[in-house]
Structure formats: C-alpha cells, structure tokens
Design an enzyme around this catalytic site. Structure first.
Site, mmCIF file in Angstrom:
data_model
loop_
_atom_site.group_PDB
_atom_site.id
_atom_site.type_symbol
_atom_site.label_atom_id
_atom_site.label_comp_id
_atom_site.label_asym_id
_atom_site.label_seq_id
_atom_site.Cartn_x
_atom_site.Cartn_y
_atom_site.Cartn_z
ATOM 1 N N LEU A 11 55.586 64.001 96.608
ATOM 2 C CA LEU A 11 54.411 64.316 95.799
ATOM 3 C C LEU A 11 54.854 64.740 94.404
ATOM 4 O O LEU A 11 55.616 65.704 94.259
ATOM 5 C CB LEU A 11 53.596 65.436 96.445
ATOM 6 C CG LEU A 11 52.936 65.109 97.800
ATOM 7 C CD1 LEU A 11 52.211 66.338 98.335
ATOM 8 C CD2 LEU A 11 51.971 63.946 97.663
ATOM 9 N N SER A 12 54.387 64.027 93.405
ATOM 10 C CA SER A 12 54.762 64.320 92.018
ATOM 11 C C SER A 12 53.820 65.305 91.360
ATOM 12 O O SER A 12 54.116 65.843 90.290
ATOM 13 C CB SER A 12 54.784 63.026 91.211
ATOM 14 O OG SER A 12 53.468 62.485 91.121
ATOM 15 N N GLY A 14 50.746 64.105 90.787
ATOM 16 C CA GLY A 14 49.804 63.164 90.197
ATOM 17 C C GLY A 14 48.881 62.551 91.218
ATOM 18 O O GLY A 14 48.996 62.794 92.428
ATOM 19 N N VAL A 15 47.966 61.698 90.738
ATOM 20 C CA VAL A 15 46.937 61.139 91.600
ATOM 21 C C VAL A 15 47.497 60.094 92.564
ATOM 22 O O VAL A 15 47.042 59.991 93.709
ATOM 23 C CB VAL A 15 45.783 60.540 90.750
ATOM 24 C CG1 VAL A 15 46.255 59.353 89.919
ATOM 25 C CG2 VAL A 15 44.606 60.145 91.633
ATOM 26 N N ASP A 16 48.470 59.271 92.130
ATOM 27 C CA ASP A 16 48.966 58.192 92.992
ATOM 28 C C ASP A 16 49.608 58.731 94.266
ATOM 29 O O ASP A 16 49.297 58.281 95.377
ATOM 30 C CB ASP A 16 49.973 57.315 92.231
ATOM 31 C CG ASP A 16 49.314 56.459 91.157
ATOM 32 O OD1 ASP A 16 48.081 56.287 91.237
ATOM 33 O OD2 ASP A 16 50.028 55.977 90.274
ATOM 34 N N SER A 17 50.510 59.679 94.113
ATOM 35 C CA SER A 17 51.185 60.215 95.299
ATOM 36 C C SER A 17 50.217 60.998 96.180
ATOM 37 O O SER A 17 50.346 61.017 97.411
ATOM 38 C CB SER A 17 52.378 61.095 94.896
ATOM 39 O OG SER A 17 51.946 62.198 94.113
ATOM 40 N N CYS A 101 67.387 56.547 88.423
ATOM 41 C CA CYS A 101 66.866 57.683 89.204
ATOM 42 C C CYS A 101 66.440 57.236 90.596
ATOM 43 O O CYS A 101 66.728 57.914 91.587
ATOM 44 C CB CYS A 101 65.690 58.308 88.465
ATOM 45 S SG CYS A 101 64.983 59.733 89.333
ATOM 46 N N CYS A 181 66.214 47.128 134.974
ATOM 47 C CA CYS A 181 66.171 46.735 133.570
ATOM 48 C C CYS A 181 67.071 45.528 133.295
ATOM 49 O O CYS A 181 68.271 45.574 133.578
ATOM 50 C CB CYS A 181 66.601 47.928 132.710
ATOM 51 S SG CYS A 181 66.467 47.654 130.950
#
Length: 376
Positions: A11-12, A14-17, A101, A181
């Site tokens: 989670l940054s 921001g809205v996207d994450s 990064c 098996c």
C-alpha cells in the site's frame, strides 16, 4: 480445502493500491496491507510525504478491516537504487530509478518479506465429502504458499455442472479415483505379497487365546478389519497384532471393547501455520478435534505437548480401530492444524476392563463374598 488464499498487498497510500486491496478482499483473499518506507527524510531538506502516505495506508487498512504492517528498506534503496541513480547522472546518462527500484526493492526485498511472512491456513472444503485436508496435513507451509485449490469452495455436483456446460462429458461419468496413490485399486493381499515375503502366523482369540486359524502375514491386516478365517461362520475382527511372533489377535464382534481406545501418541507433529500453536506452547494442553481416517467424523480431544514435539492425544470418548502408522490429523474451527503419525496406542477398553476385574478379585480375595460382611 482452501490454501494460499492469503496475499500481501503493498500500500503506497494512493488510490490504486487501496482499490487493489479492496478487490482482492472481495475475491475472497485474506489481505495484509504493507507500507514500505524506503527514504529517510532526515537525509535531505526537501518535503517527504512518507509519513502522510503511511497514515493514509493505515487508514485504508482500517476501512477494509485488514491487518497493517510497515517495513523499511532505506539502506537497500540507497545502495541498490539511489546510488545507481546518482552514478548514472554523474556519467551524463538519464537513469530510470523506477525500473531499478522494482528489480531490487519491490520484487526482491519486499517479495522475500511477503513470502517469508505469508502464513497460509489450510481450511476445510465446502464439500465435506470431497475435502482433501486430511491428505494435505503433512504438506509444508512453503509449498502451500505457492498452491491454489480452485475447487475448494465448490461442491462435487457443481463441479460436474461446470464440466457438463463446457463439453467435458467424457470425464463427467468417470468413477472416483481410489486405491494407493498413483498405483490405483488392487487386490491388496495379492499386490502386497508381490513385494513382501509371506510371514505365516496364527489367528488367536483375544478372549481365551484359542488358535482359530492361520494367515500369510500379520502385515496384511489392520485393526478393525474383518479377518478371513476358514471354517468359521461368524465374522471375527482384528483387534491387535504381535509383530514379533506374527500373530493376529481377533475378537467376535465389530463393536468388541478390544477395538476401542481413547489414548495415542504421535511422532513429532507437522504443524501447518504455527510450530506448534501458541496456545499449546503456553498451556502444554489444547482442546481440538482429530480424525485418523478420511471422512470419519471429527473426534473431540485434548492434546498434551511433549518436549520432543510429539503429542499425546486423549479422545473425549473411545474411538474404534486406532492403528499404528495412521496419521492423527488435527482440526480447530474449520482449519486443519497439521498431523502426526501414530506411534503408540493406549490400552484398549477390553484391557482396562480385565485389569479392573483382576483388581476386584485381588481386593475381594479367594472365597470372599463381597456382598457379605465378615462375622465378628
């Protein structure tokens, strides 16, 4: 069964994450939100939004009702990303730190963190008849992290419906796979005797030690199994085995007390999520349920932890046909906790009854009538 349904979401702030975490949760995943702090604002005099971003990420986790963690890779970011960024500018080049990064931080440092801290639970399937957690109880946490079970939330009838709707009719009517098996169904005695040498022995009555017949090998029988004894009309059932002499002890009823025990000991237990569960470590005892055959009803029990990692299992009531070599598989609240191989059995109900009878006889003494008081 459901495994590998737990995901770690970066989670940054921001809205996207935030929406990514929301969608994962809606799709049934157990999501943990993690904020990465990779820059130390004390190193320069600009404006750093890391603290505000961290607060926003934390609030996202609160709203979505998911756990929040924070990690820091300041040193790694400096060495692997920012130093390269400065070096490239010194050489007159135009670097792309975001690509570097991703390579060194997000999909190396953070990836290792996610894998190492991702704890997967093994949950029972929606279709209790087809639930496979019993057979998966010795699988490692590392393997389960990388495994999905697409049918875990479906019943067998619904699986067949999907097959029919997608023209997979040729597999729709096939019988369920059974037997060993990868080997399949075989005539057990004939199959085993192709690989193990026969060891003839005797069938002996557990009640009077009378020899009732002979067999080809004590290893061909398991406790609770109907014994094939020639010349006897009534069925007899295997209640004990003597590997040293090769004898198989049998009893005349399927519900004979010699078949019932309430105590067993396992080898070192393989625990799936915790090694071992915190409650068991703290209290040395823990209530849960267990089974030792697939599809049998779960049995309430109490586990007692030993120093070597083995456990004593005390069933709330005696269970039928416990056998050495089987696995005691433990459950709590719909979750499979792990399992251990059964290496020791407590005394049977029949043995305990005989012991009590001997104690009574010894206490009463020869010729004594327990219903009469001694004359004075």
């Amino acid at each position: 069964m459901l495994a590998a349904r737990h995901v770690v979401c970066a989670l940054s702030g921001g809205v996207d994450s935030a929406v990514a975490a929301l969608l994962l949760r809606r799709r049934g995943y157990q999501v943990t939100g993690v904020f990465m702090k990779n820059w130390d604002s004390l190193d320069e005099h600009g404006v750093c939004t890391a603290d505000k971003d961290c607060e926003d990420a934390y609030r996202v986790c609160q709203i979505l009702d998911i756990p929040f963690h924070q990690v820091s890779y300041v040193k790694e970011y400096w060495n692997d990303v920012f130093s390269d960024f400065l070096s490239e500018y010194e050489k007159g080049r135009t670097p792309n730190p975001d690509i570097v990064c991703n390579k060194h931080i997000k999909f190396s440092c953070f990836f290792r963190y996610a894998v190492d801290n991702l704890v997967v639970k093994l949950l029972q399937a929606a279709d209790s008849f087809k639930d496979q957690t019993f057979f998966l109880s010795q699988v490692s946490q590392d393997a389960l992290r990388r495994t999905i079970f697409p049918l875990g939330g479906l019943t067998k009838d619904f699986v067949k419906k999907i097959a029919a709707e997608n023209r997979l009719h040729h597999v729709l009517q096939k019988k369920e796979s059974m037997g060993i098996c990868f080997v399949g169904k075989r005539k057990f005695e004939h199959f085993i005797l192709q690989y193990l040498q026969p060891r003839p022995g005797k069938f002996i009555s557990i009640e009077d030690n009378k020899v009732l017949g002979t067999h080809k090998g004590w290893f061909l029988y398991t406790l609770g199994q109907k014994a094939k004894i020639g010349g006897l009309k009534e069925p007899w059932y295997v209640v004990e085995k003597d590997g040293a002499n090769g004898d198989v002890f049998v009893a005349p009823r399927t519900d004979h007390p010699a078949l019932y025990r309430d105590l067993l000991r396992t080898n070192r237990v393989h625990w799936i999520t915790e090694e071992p569960p915190a409650a068991l470590v703290r209290d040395k005892m823990m209530e849960c349920h267990f089974r030792f055959r697939h599809q049998m009803a779960l049995v309430p029990c109490v586990l007692t932890l030993n120093q070597d990692g083995t456990v004593w299992v005390t069933a709330v009531k005696a269970v039928r046909a416990l056998a050495l070599g089987q696995f005691a598989v433990f459950y709590k609240g719909g979750e499979c906790l792990g399992s251990g191989k059964i290496l020791r059995l407590g005394p049977s109900a029949y043995t305990l009854q005989k012991g009590q009878s001997k104690v009574r006889v010894a206490t009463e003494g020869p010729g004594d009538d327990p219903g009469l008081c001694p004359s004075l």
